[in-house]
Motif scaffolding. Structure first.
Motif, mmCIF file in Angstrom:
data_model
loop_
_atom_site.group_PDB
_atom_site.id
_atom_site.type_symbol
_atom_site.label_atom_id
_atom_site.label_comp_id
_atom_site.label_asym_id
_atom_site.label_seq_id
_atom_site.Cartn_x
_atom_site.Cartn_y
_atom_site.Cartn_z
ATOM 1 N N UNK A 58 0.821 -1.208 0.000
ATOM 2 C CA UNK A 58 0.000 0.000 0.000
ATOM 3 C C UNK A 58 0.857 1.260 0.000
ATOM 4 N N UNK A 59 0.255 2.332 -0.488
ATOM 5 C CA UNK A 59 0.838 3.670 -0.371
ATOM 6 C C UNK A 59 -0.206 4.561 0.284
ATOM 7 N N UNK A 60 0.132 5.113 1.432
ATOM 8 C CA UNK A 60 -0.778 5.973 2.180
ATOM 9 C C UNK A 60 -0.432 7.429 1.882
ATOM 10 N N UNK A 61 -1.452 8.251 1.732
ATOM 11 C CA UNK A 61 -1.223 9.664 1.452
ATOM 12 C C UNK A 61 -1.960 10.533 2.466
ATOM 13 N N UNK A 62 -1.369 11.681 2.742
ATOM 14 C CA UNK A 62 -2.002 12.669 3.612
ATOM 15 C C UNK A 62 -1.547 14.053 3.166
ATOM 16 N N UNK A 63 -2.486 14.979 3.157
ATOM 17 C CA UNK A 63 -2.193 16.354 2.749
ATOM 18 C C UNK A 63 -2.825 17.298 3.754
ATOM 19 N N UNK A 64 -2.061 18.295 4.147
ATOM 20 C CA UNK A 64 -2.556 19.251 5.144
ATOM 21 C C UNK A 64 -2.108 20.654 4.760
ATOM 22 N N UNK A 65 -2.982 21.623 5.008
ATOM 23 C CA UNK A 65 -2.695 23.028 4.733
ATOM 24 C C UNK A 65 -2.864 23.838 6.008
ATOM 25 N N UNK A 66 -1.933 24.766 6.246
ATOM 26 C CA UNK A 66 -2.052 25.672 7.390
ATOM 27 C C UNK A 66 -1.161 26.889 7.127
ATOM 28 N N UNK A 67 -0.982 27.707 8.167
ATOM 29 C CA UNK A 67 -0.169 28.906 8.005
ATOM 30 C C UNK A 67 1.297 28.679 8.365
ATOM 31 N N UNK A 68 1.655 27.455 8.794
ATOM 32 C CA UNK A 68 3.025 27.139 9.174
ATOM 33 C C UNK A 68 3.365 25.728 8.703
ATOM 34 N N UNK A 69 4.607 25.511 8.272
ATOM 35 C CA UNK A 69 4.989 24.192 7.768
ATOM 36 C C UNK A 69 4.959 23.131 8.872
ATOM 37 N N UNK A 70 5.346 23.505 10.090
ATOM 38 C CA UNK A 70 5.344 22.523 11.175
ATOM 39 C C UNK A 70 3.935 22.069 11.498
ATOM 40 N N UNK A 71 2.969 22.988 11.473
ATOM 41 C CA UNK A 71 1.575 22.608 11.706
ATOM 42 C C UNK A 71 1.072 21.706 10.591
ATOM 43 N N UNK A 72 1.449 22.016 9.363
ATOM 44 C CA UNK A 72 1.013 21.215 8.227
ATOM 45 C C UNK A 72 1.581 19.802 8.303
ATOM 46 N N UNK A 73 2.867 19.684 8.630
ATOM 47 C CA UNK A 73 3.491 18.372 8.735
ATOM 48 C C UNK A 73 2.879 17.579 9.882
ATOM 49 N N UNK A 74 2.655 18.228 11.021
ATOM 50 C CA UNK A 74 2.055 17.538 12.166
ATOM 51 C C UNK A 74 0.652 17.042 11.842
ATOM 52 N N UNK A 75 -0.130 17.838 11.142
ATOM 53 C CA UNK A 75 -1.472 17.427 10.756
ATOM 54 C C UNK A 75 -1.455 16.254 9.800
ATOM 55 N N UNK A 76 -0.538 16.263 8.828
ATOM 56 C CA UNK A 76 -0.437 15.164 7.882
ATOM 57 C C UNK A 76 0.019 13.885 8.575
ATOM 58 N N UNK A 77 0.955 14.007 9.503
ATOM 59 C CA UNK A 77 1.434 12.825 10.237
ATOM 60 C C UNK A 77 0.318 12.265 11.119
ATOM 61 N N UNK A 78 -0.505 13.127 11.686
ATOM 62 C CA UNK A 78 -1.640 12.671 12.496
ATOM 63 C C UNK A 78 -2.631 11.888 11.632
ATOM 64 N N UNK A 79 -2.875 12.344 10.413
ATOM 65 C CA UNK A 79 -3.750 11.614 9.495
ATOM 66 C C UNK A 79 -3.161 10.244 9.159
ATOM 67 N N UNK A 80 -1.840 10.193 8.980
ATOM 68 C CA UNK A 80 -1.190 8.915 8.689
ATOM 69 C C UNK A 80 -1.246 7.981 9.892
#
Length: 100
Positions: free
Chosen positions: A62-84
């Motif tokens: 499998x290949x899992x994907x997650x995409x997140x948008x915010x006003x800061x890169x750290x918030x975006x990465x944390x949100x995407x990792x939470x989805x994963x």
């Protein structure tokens, strides 16, 4: 785990790269079979400058994907990792329920 970080239209700082690696290494708790992770960082040149983090996680079969948008890169990465994390825990629970 092989981690590849791609920054589109800018050069990512080492602190941001280390943060991403730490976040992705925390996913090993949920699945030890993670082969690779591909992180794409980009931003939109609007007034608010929305930062986008897209993570592709490769596990066997499998290949899992997650995409997140915010006003800061750290918030975006944390949100995407939470989805994963949610996706990995769902896969793990399905796998354990099938074997029992």
């Amino acid at each position: 785990m092989n981690i590849q970080i791609t920054a589109r239209k800018f050069k990512a700082h080492e602190t941001l790269k280390e943060f991403i690696k730490d976040e992705l290494n925390s996913l090993n708790r949920f699945n030890d079979d993670i082969i690779s992770a591909d992180v794409k960082l980009s931003f939109q040149n609007t007034q608010n400058s929305i930062k986008i983090a897209e993570v592709l996680l490769s596990i066997p079969g499998q290949i899992l994907t997650a995409k997140e948008e915010s006003d800061d890169f750290k918030k975006s990465v944390s949100g995407a990792v939470e989805k994963l994390r949610n996706q990995l825990s769902t896969i793990k629970s399905k796998r354990t329920s099938k074997t029992r």
